[in-house]
Design a protein around this motif. Sequence first.
Motif, PDB file in Angstrom:
ATOM      1  N   LEU A   3      40.424  55.104  32.972  1.00  0.00           N
ATOM      2  CA  LEU A   3      40.511  53.851  33.699  1.00  0.00           C
ATOM      3  C   LEU A   3      40.245  54.101  35.184  1.00  0.00           C
ATOM      4  N   ALA A   4      39.594  53.132  35.831  1.00  0.00           N
ATOM      5  CA  ALA A   4      39.366  53.182  37.274  1.00  0.00           C
ATOM      6  C   ALA A   4      39.914  51.907  37.894  1.00  0.00           C
ATOM      7  N   ASN A   5      40.939  52.037  38.727  1.00  0.00           N
ATOM      8  CA  ASN A   5      41.505  50.879  39.415  1.00  0.00           C
ATOM      9  C   ASN A   5      40.623  50.522  40.610  1.00  0.00           C
ATOM     10  N   ALA A   6      40.471  49.228  40.868  1.00  0.00           N
ATOM     11  CA  ALA A   6      39.550  48.806  41.920  1.00  0.00           C
ATOM     12  C   ALA A   6      40.051  47.556  42.625  1.00  0.00           C
ATOM     13  N   SER A   7      39.900  47.535  43.945  1.00  0.00           N
ATOM     14  CA  SER A   7      40.255  46.348  44.713  1.00  0.00           C
ATOM     15  C   SER A   7      39.014  45.561  45.118  1.00  0.00           C
ATOM     16  N   ARG A   8      37.918  45.864  44.458  1.00  0.00           N
ATOM     17  CA  ARG A   8      36.668  45.103  44.607  1.00  0.00           C
ATOM     18  C   ARG A   8      35.880  45.270  43.310  1.00  0.00           C
ATOM     19  N   ASP A  58      42.583  56.769  37.884  1.00  0.00           N
ATOM     20  CA  ASP A  58      42.440  57.025  39.323  1.00  0.00           C
ATOM     21  C   ASP A  58      41.870  55.759  39.957  1.00  0.00           C
ATOM     22  N   GLY A  59      41.872  55.716  41.291  1.00  0.00           N
ATOM     23  CA  GLY A  59      41.243  54.595  41.961  1.00  0.00           C
ATOM     24  C   GLY A  59      42.040  54.017  43.100  1.00  0.00           C
ATOM     25  N   SER A  60      41.964  52.715  43.233  1.00  0.00           N
ATOM     26  CA  SER A  60      42.461  51.966  44.384  1.00  0.00           C
ATOM     27  C   SER A  60      43.925  52.235  44.714  1.00  0.00           C
ATOM     28  N   SER A  61      44.187  52.512  45.992  1.00  0.00           N
ATOM     29  CA  SER A  61      45.583  52.640  46.440  1.00  0.00           C
ATOM     30  C   SER A  61      46.254  51.273  46.490  1.00  0.00           C
ATOM     31  N   THR A  62      45.446  50.207  46.626  1.00  0.00           N
ATOM     32  CA  THR A  62      46.016  48.859  46.614  1.00  0.00           C
ATOM     33  C   THR A  62      46.534  48.508  45.227  1.00  0.00           C
ATOM     34  N   ASP A  87      29.889  53.206  29.269  1.00  0.00           N
ATOM     35  CA  ASP A  87      30.011  51.750  29.371  1.00  0.00           C
ATOM     36  C   ASP A  87      31.445  51.403  29.732  1.00  0.00           C
ATOM     37  N   VAL A  88      31.632  50.442  30.632  1.00  0.00           N
ATOM     38  CA  VAL A  88      32.972  50.051  31.062  1.00  0.00           C
ATOM     39  C   VAL A  88      33.145  48.538  30.966  1.00  0.00           C
ATOM     40  N   THR A  89      34.391  48.122  30.902  1.00  0.00           N
ATOM     41  CA  THR A  89      34.733  46.696  30.885  1.00  0.00           C
ATOM     42  C   THR A  89      35.733  46.411  31.990  1.00  0.00           C
ATOM     43  N   GLU A  90      35.512  45.301  32.674  1.00  0.00           N
ATOM     44  CA  GLU A  90      36.371  44.898  33.796  1.00  0.00           C
ATOM     45  C   GLU A  90      37.517  44.024  33.317  1.00  0.00           C
ATOM     46  N   PHE A  91      38.724  44.329  33.799  1.00  0.00           N
ATOM     47  CA  PHE A  91      39.897  43.505  33.536  1.00  0.00           C
ATOM     48  C   PHE A  91      40.577  43.177  34.865  1.00  0.00           C
ATOM     49  N   LYS A  92      40.940  41.920  35.060  1.00  0.00           N
ATOM     50  CA  LYS A  92      41.663  41.520  36.264  1.00  0.00           C
ATOM     51  C   LYS A  92      43.161  41.702  36.037  1.00  0.00           C
ATOM     52  N   LEU A  93      43.851  42.156  37.085  1.00  0.00           N
ATOM     53  CA  LEU A  93      45.292  42.383  36.997  1.00  0.00           C
ATOM     54  C   LEU A  93      46.102  41.380  37.817  1.00  0.00           C
ATOM     55  N   ALA A  94      45.610  41.017  39.000  1.00  0.00           N
ATOM     56  CA  ALA A  94      46.404  40.178  39.905  1.00  0.00           C
ATOM     57  C   ALA A  94      45.535  39.721  41.066  1.00  0.00           C
ATOM     58  N   TYR A  95      46.129  38.909  41.940  1.00  0.00           N
ATOM     59  CA  TYR A  95      45.490  38.525  43.195  1.00  0.00           C
ATOM     60  C   TYR A  95      46.146  39.284  44.349  1.00  0.00           C
ATOM     61  N   PHE A 150      41.432  44.732  40.122  1.00  0.00           N
ATOM     62  CA  PHE A 150      40.880  45.050  38.806  1.00  0.00           C
ATOM     63  C   PHE A 150      41.307  46.426  38.315  1.00  0.00           C
ATOM     64  N   THR A 151      41.128  46.614  37.007  1.00  0.00           N
ATOM     65  CA  THR A 151      41.006  47.953  36.447  1.00  0.00           C
ATOM     66  C   THR A 151      39.798  47.932  35.533  1.00  0.00           C
ATOM     67  N   TYR A 152      39.024  49.020  35.559  1.00  0.00           N
ATOM     68  CA  TYR A 152      37.838  49.157  34.706  1.00  0.00           C
ATOM     69  C   TYR A 152      38.144  50.198  33.638  1.00  0.00           C
TER      70      TYR A 152
END
Length: 325
Positions: free
Chosen positions: A100-105, A54-58, A121-129, A272-274
């Motif tokens: 997973l939690a999708n995030a635009s910040r 779940d998470g960011s619509s972006t 505990d969570v880990t941050e992964f970048k997906l794109a700009y 991101f996705t966490y």
Amino acid sequence: MKSFKKLALTAMMTGVLAVSAACGAQGTDSNKNNEQKEQAGEEVKQLQGEIKIDGSSTVFPIMEAIVEEYGAVQPGVKVPVGSSGTGGGFKAMIAGETDLANASRPIKDEEKAALTEKGIDVTEFKLAYDGISVVVNKDNNWVESLTIDDLKKIWIEDGTVKKWSDINPKWPNEEIKLYSPGADSGTFDYFDEVVLAEAPIVQKATLSEDDNVLVQGVKGDKNAIGYFGYAYYAENKDVLKVVKIDGGKGAVEPNNKTIESGEYAPLSRPLFTYVKNSAVKDNEAVYDFVKFAIENSATLSEDVGYVKLPEAEYKKDLEKLETLK
């Protein structure tokens, strides 16, 4: 992927969204790798289970593309994806409802603390700009560019009725109609921090977690202005007009080049996705899916209208993932 991009961006009009990974898309690098393994006599292990996101619509269009492609490789793994907004995604993870939690910040300190309190505990992964795109109606023939100060005048509540002539006396003496992502949106949070400096947004603004509602609002009113992720502008550029933003070094239009270089400042940002660490350890499908996501984000993010990261960033994330197993 053009037809899929349209599907990804219009599907959210139906309300609560769930995407099954059982779709049969073909043609990604991972699919080719699997075919090569099969031809070489190596068996591709088929997994079963469910991964909840779940998470960011972006971020949603990127993740939906990943899920569709992953379904061609692992049809036994179901991956429903929600789009309740960045804040909503973290709330769902805190409640133990998602992997997973999708995030635009980036995650906020209070969200991190709430997760820690629950032993998550969570880990941050970048997906794109992404480049937050400020848009106006296609028939708006007076606005070509705006400064950050102009955006503040338009969007910050000051007790007055906002008119275009307030920004430039040569512009129409007409009320500006404003469309913004909702308060649970990471895009709202980013705009709030960078542009509004946490001042209150105009009370009469229409807020929605569904970016397609914002697109339709700006499309339907000559005096409208709105903002959202670059992919939603790219998909609707035939009916919307993007505004160049002057962050202090001249007016810059958002596009792949200016977003990736950071020239489109200050509205360029990573997506991101966490991932819940315990899910990676306990569920082989989660590890496999996240690995697939990292390996394919460069291609799929651009397919749906965003901008890929440098290859070194994805390599770094793959190395980070391996430490969680």
